[in-house]
Write a protein that holds these residues in place. Sequence first.
Motif, short mmCIF file in Angstrom:
data_model
loop_
_atom_site.label_atom_id
_atom_site.label_comp_id
_atom_site.label_asym_id
_atom_site.label_seq_id
_atom_site.Cartn_x
_atom_site.Cartn_y
_atom_site.Cartn_z
N MET A 1 13.27 3.16 15.55
CA MET A 1 12.59 4.37 15.92
C MET A 1 13.32 5.55 15.30
SD MET A 1 11.87 5.91 19.65
CE MET A 1 10.19 5.46 19.78
N LEU A 2 12.58 6.41 14.66
CA LEU A 2 13.13 7.55 13.94
C LEU A 2 13.44 8.71 14.89
CD1 LEU A 2 13.70 8.49 11.01
CD2 LEU A 2 11.45 9.52 11.05
N ALA A 3 14.56 9.36 14.66
CA ALA A 3 14.95 10.52 15.46
C ALA A 3 14.89 11.77 14.59
CB ALA A 3 16.35 10.34 16.02
N ARG A 4 14.58 12.89 15.21
CA ARG A 4 14.57 14.18 14.52
C ARG A 4 15.79 14.98 14.96
NH1 ARG A 4 9.20 16.94 16.22
NH2 ARG A 4 9.64 15.81 18.10
N ILE A 5 16.46 15.59 14.01
CA ILE A 5 17.57 16.51 14.30
C ILE A 5 17.12 17.87 13.81
CG2 ILE A 5 19.96 17.09 13.81
CD1 ILE A 5 20.47 14.09 13.41
N PHE A 6 17.05 18.82 14.73
CA PHE A 6 16.53 20.14 14.39
C PHE A 6 17.16 21.21 15.25
CE2 PHE A 6 14.02 18.57 17.83
CZ PHE A 6 13.70 19.67 18.60
N LYS A 7 16.99 22.43 14.82
CA LYS A 7 17.42 23.60 15.57
C LYS A 7 16.15 24.30 16.03
CE LYS A 7 20.85 27.20 15.09
NZ LYS A 7 21.71 27.92 14.16
N PRO A 8 15.95 24.46 17.35
CA PRO A 8 14.68 25.00 17.82
C PRO A 8 14.47 26.46 17.43
CG PRO A 8 16.21 24.79 19.63
CD PRO A 8 16.87 24.17 18.44
N ALA A 9 13.22 26.81 17.21
CA ALA A 9 12.87 28.19 16.90
C ALA A 9 12.74 28.97 18.21
CB ALA A 9 11.56 28.23 16.14
N TYR A 64 26.63 11.45 15.47
CA TYR A 64 26.20 10.65 16.62
C TYR A 64 25.13 9.64 16.20
CZ TYR A 64 24.09 9.31 21.02
OH TYR A 64 23.58 8.58 22.07
N ALA A 65 24.16 10.09 15.41
CA ALA A 65 23.09 9.19 14.97
C ALA A 65 23.64 8.07 14.08
CB ALA A 65 22.02 9.98 14.23
N GLU A 66 24.55 8.40 13.18
CA GLU A 66 25.12 7.38 12.30
C GLU A 66 26.02 6.42 13.07
OE1 GLU A 66 26.99 9.61 9.20
OE2 GLU A 66 25.10 9.91 8.12
N ARG A 67 26.77 6.94 14.03
CA ARG A 67 27.68 6.10 14.83
C ARG A 67 26.90 5.09 15.66
NH1 ARG A 67 30.53 9.99 16.98
NH2 ARG A 67 29.23 10.22 18.82
N ASN A 68 25.72 5.46 16.14
CA ASN A 68 24.92 4.57 16.98
C ASN A 68 23.82 3.84 16.21
OD1 ASN A 68 26.18 5.03 19.56
ND2 ASN A 68 25.40 7.10 19.38
N GLY A 69 23.78 4.00 14.90
CA GLY A 69 22.81 3.28 14.08
C GLY A 69 21.38 3.75 14.29
N ILE A 70 21.19 5.02 14.55
CA ILE A 70 19.86 5.58 14.78
C ILE A 70 19.37 6.18 13.46
CG2 ILE A 70 18.55 7.32 16.04
CD1 ILE A 70 20.79 7.22 18.19
N PRO A 71 18.22 5.72 12.96
CA PRO A 71 17.67 6.37 11.76
C PRO A 71 17.21 7.78 12.12
CG PRO A 71 16.19 4.67 12.56
CD PRO A 71 17.41 4.61 13.41
N TYR A 72 17.53 8.73 11.27
CA TYR A 72 17.25 10.13 11.61
C TYR A 72 16.69 10.88 10.42
CZ TYR A 72 21.61 11.10 9.16
OH TYR A 72 22.58 11.19 8.21
N ARG A 73 16.11 12.03 10.73
CA ARG A 73 15.61 12.97 9.72
C ARG A 73 16.04 14.35 10.16
NH1 ARG A 73 9.64 14.95 9.38
NH2 ARG A 73 9.80 14.19 11.48
#
Length: 101
Positions: A1-9, A64-73
């Motif tokens: 499952m893909l995760a999004r990393i973003f800064k909210p507007a 955090y995403a790389e340490r836990n093996g989470i695919p991210y964008r």
Amino acid sequence: MLARIFKPAKTAMQSGKAQTDAWHLEYEPEIPPKVDPLMGYTSSSDMRQQIRMEFDTREEAVAYAERNGIPYRVIETHEQPPRPQSYADNFRYGRRQPWTH
């Protein structure tokens, strides 16, 4: 499952930039939501959609995403350049909108 990393507007209901400093990691929906035919409620069996984590920096969220093996964008933010404003411009001759009381 893909995760999004973003800064909210900033929200449209405020003029300041409160709560827009942190970076968020949240999962994209894997299963589309279903509408209950009787009551009309929208529900989903996707429990990861409820998770929203907050980090101080982009690097912490990526680590955090790389340490836990989470695919991210990573979704980069678009910062608006500050517009110079002067109080005297409110009373300037030739202003676009007429000044009234």
